[in-house]
Design a protein around this motif. Structure first.
Motif: not given
Ligand SMILES: O=P(O)(O)O[C@H]1[C@H](OP(=O)(O)O)[C@@H](OP(=O)(O)O)[C@H](O)[C@@H](O)[C@H]1OP(=O)(O)O
Length: 431
Positions: A22-23, A66, A69, A71, A330-331
């Motif tokens: 997803t990255k 994007r 995050t 975190k 979102h994903a």
């Molecule tokens: O690992 P991170 O913090 O990037 O995880 C994000 C989610 O990103 P993803 O795992 O999909 O790459 C993010 O999804 P996104 O589609 O908005 O990019 C999600 O909104 C965010 O809450 C994080 O998800 P998590 O499951 O809370 O780690």
């Protein structure tokens, strides 16, 4: 150059980019776009038959590229400091890493980047080329194209970018295009108490991921990174390995750079880190827990009630009110819905101890869920018979679960796991 004058070069792409889950960039899923970002393959998206005409389209789209995050920025910063302070060795890539400046800041926190703006502007142009009778200047100006978005910055700005892409294509200046912010639909996972309590806030729901992070496969990846950096094995945890992977992935997604961070991995390492994120998505958003997909029923009903309405308008001989609906999320919005509809289901669940046999798994987010991933549902009127086609990332998708429940002959979609029956779903709707 793209429509926006951006000079698009063919970048030197790390070989492991196809494992960024997803990255990952949208271009890694559709590599023909690297040479022409506006290219479409109309032969892939043809109507069911000659007498069919498209009457409605719903697109559920993940935001564009994007920033990490907060975190993850914190973990990336920790890993960078570890390398700068502890790594020894004189390889050129290591010297480049030592010179690399940590430019990510906590305030970035998942916000949309300029590449993400272009992701949506260009996707808007491509979808208008694929469906010119539904995504057209007239339909937009007559208010027959509706926009809905999650409240998150990355989604609102993706929606504005999508709208800007159409406005620029059709030379529409200074016209405000409306959009609705609706988190009940686009962030349904925040509003489903049972999901929040039994999965989101329940660490035991992610037991398989936690076990894989302590597996022999992951330990080998950590040791290889430590060996490349000449640091003690104890310094490279699974979190640090993931942070290194993110540094490589984000430098490509945001800056189109094949950064020296990517030298820390070979293909075997990338496959293990890819599986770790697929385990996260499988158990948090996919088939791992029934509530994951059931929490998306509210969005399923929203989409199919709109198809229902379009079908009834056609049957009553009136025009279809909404030609197209563009919903940006979102994903975490798309994965549960794809699961609910039965897409990408493997015969064996993904677990911590079957990495080796899951090498050809269907549930692979590197191919399903890049930035700007999009599920497009197109309703056709075929001389009075209604047909529904699905596309994921501009490629056709056969309905597995729903068609199967109709004896494979199509028909009104069975409710794949949602409680509330759908009012008279488009009778005779063939999938
Ligand atoms: O690992 P991170 O913090 O990037 O995880 C994000 C989610 O990103 P993803 O795992 O999909 O790459 C993010 O999804 P996104 O589609 O908005 O990019 C999600 O909104 C965010 O809450 C994080 O998800 P998590 O499951 O809370 O780690």
């Amino acid at each position: 150059c793209s429509l926006w004058g951006d000079v698009l070069t063919t970048p030197d792409i790390p070989a492991i980019a196809k494992y960024f889950t997803t990255k990952g960039r949208y271009e890694e899923v559709n590599p023909y776009l690297i040479d022409d970002i506006l290219a479409v393959n109309k032969s892939l998206v043809k109507s069911p038959s000659a007498e069919c005409r498209e009457i409605h389209l719903t697109a559920i789209i993940r935001h564009g590229s994007r920033y990490p995050t907060t975190k993850n920025i914190k973990k990336m910063r920790e890993f960078h400091n570890l390398v700068v302070q502890k790594a020894s060795g004189e390889e050129s890539w290591l010297r480049e890493i030592r010179q690399w400046k940590m430019w990510y800041t906590d305030e970035m926190d998942g916000r949309l980047v300029q590449k993400g703006v272009l992701d949506h502007r260009n996707l808007a142009v491509r979808l208008s080329k694929l469906f010119p009778s539904l995504i057209s200047k007239e339909k937009l100006q007559d208010g027959h194209i509706k926009f809905m978005t999650s409240s998150k910055h990355r989604c609102v700005n993706s929606t504005l970018s999508f709208q800007r892409g159409l406005a620029k294509l059709w030379d529409i200046e200074d016209e405000e295009i409306d959009y609705e912010v609706n988190d009940a639909l686009m962030r349904f996972f925040d509003h489903c108490t049972r999901f929040v309590e039994t999965v989101d806030k329940n660490q035991s729901a992610m037991a398989e991921l936690d076990k894989f992070k302590s597996s022999a496969e992951m330990r080998r990846v950590q040791e290889k990174i430590a060996d490349r950096l000449l640091v003690p094995y104890s310094h490279i945890t699974s979190d640090m390995a993931e942070a290194a992977f993110h540094l490589c992935a984000y430098e490509l997604a945001i800056k189109t750079i094949n950064s020296p961070w990517c030298q820390l991995f070979d293909e075997a390492d990338a496959l293990v880190l890819e599986y770790a994120n697929d385990l996260k998505q499988f158990w948090k958003r996919g088939y791992g827990h029934d509530i994951n997909s059931k929490s998306s029923c509210i969005l399923f009903h929203d989409v199919f009630s709109r198809l229902d309405r379009a079908a009834n308008e056609i049957r009553s001989g009136s025009n279809v009110t909404e030609a197209a609906t563009i919903q940006v999320g979102h994903a975490d919005t798309l994965l549960p819905l794809l699961t609910l509809l039965g897409f990408f289901k493997d015969s064996v669940p993904l677990t911590s101890n079957n990495y080796v046999t899951q090498g050809q798994r269907a549930f692979r987010t590197s191919r399903m869920m890049p930035y700007a991933a999009n599920l497009v549902l197109v309703l056709y009127d075929c001389s009075g018979n209604l047909r529904l086609q699905a596309l994921l990332n501009e490629r056709p998708l056969a309905f597995p679960g729903l068609a199967a429940t109709q004896g494979g002959r199509g028909g009104s979609p069975a409710l794949p796991g949602c409680q509330r029956p759908l009012r008279g779903t488009a009778p005779g709707l063939r999938l």
